[in-house]
Design a protein around this motif. Structure first.
Motif, PDB file in Angstrom:
ATOM      1  N   LEU A  52       0.715  -1.265  -0.068  1.00  0.00           N
ATOM      2  CA  LEU A  52      -0.100   0.058  -0.012  1.00  0.00           C
ATOM      3  C   LEU A  52       0.835   1.267  -0.051  1.00  0.00           C
ATOM      4  N   VAL A  78       3.233   4.187  -5.562  1.00  0.00           N
ATOM      5  CA  VAL A  78       2.616   5.140  -6.572  1.00  0.00           C
ATOM      6  C   VAL A  78       2.875   4.592  -7.971  1.00  0.00           C
ATOM      7  N   ARG A 118      -2.318   5.354  -9.586  1.00  0.00           N
ATOM      8  CA  ARG A 118      -2.707   4.857  -8.440  1.00  0.00           C
ATOM      9  C   ARG A 118      -1.620   5.017  -7.369  1.00  0.00           C
ATOM     10  N   GLY A 122      -0.989   4.575  -3.427  1.00  0.00           N
ATOM     11  CA  GLY A 122      -1.091   3.720  -2.111  1.00  0.00           C
ATOM     12  C   GLY A 122      -1.618   4.380  -1.176  1.00  0.00           C
ATOM     13  N   ALA A 123      -2.623   3.714  -0.223  1.00  0.00           N
ATOM     14  CA  ALA A 123      -3.156   4.541   0.921  1.00  0.00           C
ATOM     15  C   ALA A 123      -2.320   4.696   1.993  1.00  0.00           C
ATOM     16  N   THR A 146      -6.995   0.758   0.348  1.00  0.00           N
ATOM     17  CA  THR A 146      -5.884   0.195  -0.255  1.00  0.00           C
ATOM     18  C   THR A 146      -5.412   1.190  -1.137  1.00  0.00           C
ATOM     19  N   SER A 147      -5.924   1.910  -2.058  1.00  0.00           N
ATOM     20  CA  SER A 147      -5.485   3.107  -2.853  1.00  0.00           C
ATOM     21  C   SER A 147      -6.455   3.970  -3.302  1.00  0.00           C
ATOM     22  N   ASP A 170      -7.410   6.050  -6.897  1.00  0.00           N
ATOM     23  CA  ASP A 170      -6.942   5.923  -8.324  1.00  0.00           C
ATOM     24  C   ASP A 170      -7.569   6.863  -9.008  1.00  0.00           C
TER      25      ASP A 170
END
Length: 333
Positions: free
Chosen positions: A56, A59, A68, A70-71, A214-215, A217
């Motif tokens: 997570l 990038v 995307r 990541g969190a 989780t991400s 986008d």
């Protein structure tokens, strides 16, 4: 503080399974959660530490050309990532306007999405009337000190505002929040992620219990050349927005081909300014057109005793931010 247990997750599935325990919450940077715990506002039973989940923390470019994030990417890293700075400058500007450099170095993208309101009545447990903290108890802010509070989309149950700068830019950019839960994964369009208060102001988002972000986008970049994030606040740094505006445009000369505008500091969630977008798209951009569009956007505002000034402030901020996004300077009044 309350007694709590602590677990460190080894992977995403393990984190989700651990979060099925009653009273379990995820912790990343902890920049908001720990404050809430120390103040007696949040009372988790178990902290699930997700900071070691490397999956997570990336990038990456998506197959469609989007991005995307990541969190667990730190706010400072997201803001300064080369792909974010060049393809999504609106997001970089919003991130860098939030908090302090020290906090941005700790705070995560996922945690930013989950931060709670900064309403003083929510944070101060001496006040027993707060539907967000104690459902059914009332809203002290509605008849109290409400200078910072909502003028759009509020309900009699809650007039608090979402404090995130990052989320205002993500709303304008039509981001998607990817989440994983005990049974499945799902993609939540950003417009559906944060809630208006309605009769459940204790629920800030549409996440289900035990789900993990989780991400985030982003769609393929289409607004890289004309973007501006304007934050109006009481002091130049370390302050939450009275009103903020994220504006991104596609221009053909002086004509707006496409517009994305979102407001912060005015509602329980980032407020997408659809009326403004519709009225300026296909039109030559000028202050007069923008003033009319901004007035129409704020026509449904329901200010409180202490924040009626926000209506005019939001209109002026829309005009200024959109014109700056288009590269125009001068008198925006």
């Amino acid at each position: 503080m309350d007694a709590i247990s602590y677990q460190r997750a080894a992977d995403v599935n393990g984190a989700i399974q651990a979060a099925q325990q009653p009273g379990a919450v995820f912790i990343g940077g902890g920049t908001n959660l720990l404050d809430l715990m120390k103040g007696g506002v949040a009372h988790p039973v178990t902290l699930i530490d997700i900071t070691r989940l490397t999956a997570l923390q990336n990038v990456e470019t998506l197959p469609d050309g989007g991005l995307r994030i990541g969190a667990l990417v730190r706010n400072s890293d997201a803001a300064n990532h080369a792909l974010v700075r060049t393809r999504y400058p609106l997001l970089t500007q919003a991130l860098l306007s939030g908090a302090s450099a020290q906090l941005r170095n700790m705070a995560t993208v996922g945690g930013n999405l989950m931060q709670r309101t900064r309403c003083g009545y929510f944070y101060d447990t001496a006040f027993t009337q707060c539907n967000k903290r104690i459902p059914g108890s009332g809203c002290a802010a509605a008849g109290g000190f409400n200078r910072m509070h909502a003028i759009l989309g509020a309900s009699p149950q809650c007039v608090a505002v979402n404090p995130s700068d990052m989320s205002v830019a993500l709303a304008a950019l039509d981001a998607t929040v990817q989440v994983s839960g005990p049974n499945s994964t799902r993609a939540i369009p950003f417009a559906q992620f944060h809630r208006l208060p309605g009769d459940r102001p204790d629920l800030d988002t549409t996440l289900q219990p035990g789900e993990l972000i989780t991400s985030v986008d982003l769609p393929p970049p289409a607004f890289s050349d004309h973007a501006h994030y304007l934050k109006v606040r009481d002091r130049a740094s370390y302050a939450f927005a009275l009103v903020s505006v994220a504006a991104a445009l596609q221009m053909d000369g002086h004509t707006v081909q496409a517009a994305r505008v979102a407001l912060g500091g005015v509602a329980h969630r980032p407020w997408r300014a659809g009326v403004v977008e519709a009225r300026i798209t296909g039109q030559p951009l000028n202050a007069a057109t923008l003033r009319e569009a901004a007035a129409a956007e704020l026509a449904s505002a329901q200010p409180l005793k202490g924040n009626a000034f926000k209506v005019a402030l939001a209109q002026r901020a829309i005009v200024r931010s959109v014109l700056l996004a288009a590269g125009q300077t001068g008198d925006f009044a």
